[in-house]
Design an enzyme around this catalytic site. Structure first.
Site, short mmCIF file in Angstrom:
data_model
loop_
_atom_site.label_atom_id
_atom_site.label_comp_id
_atom_site.label_asym_id
_atom_site.label_seq_id
_atom_site.Cartn_x
_atom_site.Cartn_y
_atom_site.Cartn_z
N ALA A 161 -4.29 14.12 -3.99
CA ALA A 161 -5.25 13.06 -4.28
C ALA A 161 -4.55 11.69 -4.31
CB ALA A 161 -5.96 13.32 -5.60
N CYS A 162 -3.31 11.67 -4.69
CA CYS A 162 -2.49 10.46 -4.64
C CYS A 162 -1.77 10.51 -3.29
CB CYS A 162 -1.50 10.46 -5.80
SG CYS A 162 -0.41 9.06 -5.79
N GLU B 271 5.54 18.29 9.85
CA GLU B 271 6.85 18.18 10.48
C GLU B 271 7.95 18.06 9.43
OE1 GLU B 271 3.98 15.82 13.21
OE2 GLU B 271 4.12 16.41 11.10
N CYS C 144 3.93 11.34 13.22
CA CYS C 144 3.74 9.99 12.68
C CYS C 144 5.10 9.29 12.57
CB CYS C 144 3.04 10.05 11.32
SG CYS C 144 4.11 10.64 9.97
N CYS D 213 7.59 10.89 10.09
CA CYS D 213 8.12 12.15 10.62
C CYS D 213 9.11 11.89 11.75
CB CYS D 213 6.99 13.06 11.08
SG CYS D 213 6.06 13.76 9.69
#
Length: 160
Positions: free
Chosen positions: A66-67, A75, A112, A115
């Protein structure tokens, strides 16, 4: 002033039927890992599978929280586990699959930025390129023979 020209090269396969057998087998591990992802917020599931030079296969999936900053991508989950469990092993091949539970993802999804940096750290550490294949749920599979294709200017320990 000078100009720097950067060229990258990728191989694009029509689908999993066109990739080498060892890649399709590794991608199956990524597919299974993706199904175990915990992504209740984004509804975007990612699976990763890594083949090490010792023959071991390590998998990972995204784990949300949630945070948001407390979650971890597939990855990095896989690569950090590989580094923890097999610190002397080199990463030979990485297979990634990603997709939304809201709609069919047919476009290949690369790692991303965070990663890419994490994969880069291991590529530099092992002084050997990591072969990376990535895809959406279906469709084309893209191969990068090295993380340096995806992140040409790496931030590495030699800089600091």
């Amino acid at each position: 002033m000078k100009t720097i020209k950067i060229e990258t090269e990728f191989e694009v396969y029509d689908d999993l039927n066109d990739v080498p057998k060892n890649v399709s087998e590794l991608m199956e591990y990524a597919v299974k890992a993706r199904l175990r992802a915990y992504a209740p917020y984004s509804k975007f599931l990612v699976g990763a599978a890594i083949l090490l030079d010792n023959g071991e296969i390590v998998t990972g999936n995204n784990q949300e929280n949630a945070c948001y900053p407390s979650g971890l991508c597939a990855e990095r989950t896989a690569i950090y586990y590989a580094g923890s469990k097999y610190p002397e092993a080199k990463i030979v091949l990485m297979a990634l699959i990603a997709g939304s539970t809201k709609h069919k993802t047919t476009t290949p999804v690369p790692p991303c930025g965070a990663c890419r940096q994490a994969i880069s750290e291991y590529e530099v550490k092992q002084d050997m390129p990591i072969d990376i294949y990535f895809m959406g749920e279906t469709g084309e599979v893209i191969r990068s023979k090295s993380l340096s294709n995806l992140l040409p200017f790496v931030f590495e320990k030699a800089i600091i």
